[in-house]
Design an enzyme around this catalytic site. Structure first.
Site, PDB file in Angstrom:
ATOM      1  N   THR A   4     -55.770  75.489 -26.574  1.00 35.38           N
ATOM      2  CA  THR A   4     -56.557  76.810 -26.231  1.00 35.38           C
ATOM      3  C   THR A   4     -56.094  77.818 -27.002  1.00 35.38           C
ATOM      4  O   THR A   4     -55.155  78.759 -26.685  1.00 35.38           O
ATOM      5  CB  THR A   4     -56.775  77.034 -24.749  1.00 35.38           C
ATOM      6  OG1 THR A   4     -55.473  77.098 -24.390  1.00 35.38           O
ATOM      7  CG2 THR A   4     -57.597  75.964 -24.205  1.00 35.38           C
ATOM      8  N   GLU A  26     -41.268  72.859 -24.439  1.00 36.50           N
ATOM      9  CA  GLU A  26     -41.046  71.993 -25.653  1.00 36.50           C
ATOM     10  C   GLU A  26     -39.381  72.014 -25.652  1.00 36.50           C
ATOM     11  O   GLU A  26     -38.764  72.816 -25.537  1.00 36.50           O
ATOM     12  CB  GLU A  26     -41.443  72.806 -26.879  1.00 36.50           C
ATOM     13  CG  GLU A  26     -43.058  73.066 -26.721  1.00 36.50           C
ATOM     14  CD  GLU A  26     -43.730  73.468 -28.205  1.00 36.50           C
ATOM     15  OE1 GLU A  26     -42.921  73.267 -29.384  1.00 36.50           O
ATOM     16  OE2 GLU A  26     -44.696  74.033 -28.221  1.00 36.50           O
ATOM     17  N   CYS A  38     -32.968 105.985  -6.085  1.00 40.02           N
ATOM     18  CA  CYS A  38     -31.891 105.222  -6.941  1.00 40.02           C
ATOM     19  C   CYS A  38     -33.049 104.790  -8.138  1.00 40.02           C
ATOM     20  O   CYS A  38     -32.673 105.341  -9.451  1.00 40.02           O
ATOM     21  CB  CYS A  38     -31.697 103.835  -6.242  1.00 40.02           C
ATOM     22  SG  CYS A  38     -30.222 104.277  -5.045  1.00 40.02           S
TER      23      CYS A  38
END
Length: 436
Positions: free
Chosen positions: A86, A161, A268
């Site tokens: 795709t 991969e 923070c």
């Protein structure tokens, strides 16, 4: 099991070889005759460590064969994995033409088959693709009803991969998008050998998980690179910084902060993010990701305001004011900012927070109120019932008060939920969650 795998690319070739190695009989299908020929000769069509050996073993034991004949593959198997590509189009949209072509051929073969056949999509597709493209095409071409005449599921892959075989045998997560139970049962049986417990979700959720994973990985890489760039120019080893960050599995590498909801705030995060961006500018180091983080936070504020405005109500009750429950810290609280925006645009608001009593505020909180919210006392009440009685619409920003709101509010007034009252509840007519 008798399994066909459509697409002999990275995902398909690895899946076919591993399934054959697991003892299943596998037919790999591809329109590329060169790939089909190579696989039948025991040669991997891609470069992937260890894959040649698995393919040769599958061919040698006659558990793996490749073909371009779709009818042969469907009629000779019970379940098909669709692993076609795709790719992106030039404009960035997803090209689903290979998916459509494969599904049309599979549907035609199912029409001629007497037995029930399950089609499991593994290709990466955007949420809604199964519903809008895959299911309609299968039903139209096969002439059968999904879940009755054939089965369907979505099973996103997470094979990297160069480590694909290791990822196959030790998956971090297994996700099945369910349409019919028969197909899910087949997948569960197929995955009994794995340690990971499969998570069964809706098909749209499974489709979204794949994209969420990849976007998260891309974000992490870019974040590490951006921090590394700042550190390098400040004379600091970025790897040492990130190694320490990753060592904290209670907050940094954990579920903490990874729940969709309202904007961040407090004493923070906003302050330190601004300071880091300023320091980077002094070093002439661009910080597009950190800059975008502040923009994304502002978007959640805008979104919450828009949800309130969309109710069309003017008397608004707000439950929660501090930046998180269990504290009286108002500094840079997104709820304070939301209240200010509503107040400034003429909304008649009332606020309840069990931890905020103006008469008892001290230090930085008192200074913040005096400087930014001198009118706060007139908006706050010590009784949650006053807020509920006043409001035509309610905003829930304190998770600790969720139970009381559910108990008190039993009418059809709009409720904007910024903290998620109930994990099983999603946006509907009168209830709207900010991210669910």
């Amino acid at each position: 099991m008798q399994i066909s795998v459509f697409g002999i690319g990275y995902v398909g070739a690895v899946s076919a070889a591993c399934l054959a190695n697991d003892g299943h009989n596998v037919i790999a299908v591809d329109t590329n005759l060169q790939k089909v020929g190579s696989l039948n000769e025991g040669i991997s069509p891609i470069v992937e460590p260890g894959l040649d050996e698995l393919i040769k073993s599958g061919i040698r034991h006659k558990r793996l064969v490749a073909t371009s004949d779709v009818r042969e593959a469907i009629h000779g198997t019970d379940l098909s994995f669709v692993c076609v590509g795709t790719p992106s189009r030039a404009n960035g949209s997803l090209d689903t033409s290979y998916v459509s072509a494969a599904i049309e051929q599979i549907g035609a073969a199912i029409r001629e088959k007497n037995a029930f056949h399950s089609v499991v999509m593994r290709s990466t597709i955007l949420p809604g693709t199964m519903e809008s493209i895959v299911l309609p095409a299968l039903e139209r071409v096969s002439g059968r009803q999904a879940g009755v005449g054939f089965g369907v599921a979505y099973y996103p892959e997470f094979l990297r991969e160069s480590t694909a075989i290791a990822d196959y045998y030790d998956p971090g997560a297994i996700i099945f998008g369910r349409h019919d139970q028969a197909t899910i049962d087949s997948l569960l049986d197929l995955h009994k050998i794995f340690k990971a417990e499969p998570r069964i979700v809706s098909i749209r959720t499974a489709e979204a998980v794949k994209y969420t994973n990849n976007a998260w990985h891309a974000l992490k890489i870019s974040f590490a690179n951006e921090i590394g760039n700042i550190c390098k120019d400040a004379g600091i080893d970025g790897h040492a910084v990130m190694d320490v960050l990753c060592a904290d599995t209670r907050l940094n590498i954990s579920k903490a902060y990874l729940k969709p909801g309202f904007a961040f705030g407090g004493s923070c995060l906003p302050k330190d993010l601004r300071a880091l961006r300023f320091a980077a500018r002094k070093l002439d180091v661009p910080t597009p990701l950190l800059d975008a983080t502040m923009l994304a936070n502002e978007e959640q504020l805008r979104r919450a305001y828009a949800m309130v405005a969309a109710t069309g109500k003017r008397r608004i009750g707000i439950v929660g004011l501090s930046f998180k429950p269990g504290t009286d810290d108002l500094r840079e609280s997104p709820l304070v900012e939301l209240a200010e925006r509503l107040y400034g645009r003429g909304y008649d608001i009332r606020i309840y927070d069990p931890n905020i009593q103006v008469s008892k505020l001290t230090g930085a909180n008192l200074q913040f109120v005096r400087a930014h919210l001198p009118h706060l006392a007139s908006l706050l009440t010590d009784d949650i019932n006053d807020v509920v009685d006043h409001a035509e619409a309610l905003v829930l920003g304190n998770r600790d008060e969720a139970g009381r709101i559910v108990d008190i509010v039993d009418d059809e007034r709009p409720l904007i939920d910024l903290v998620r009252i109930d994990q099983t509840r999603c946006s509907g007519d009168f209830y709207q969650g900010i991210c669910w």
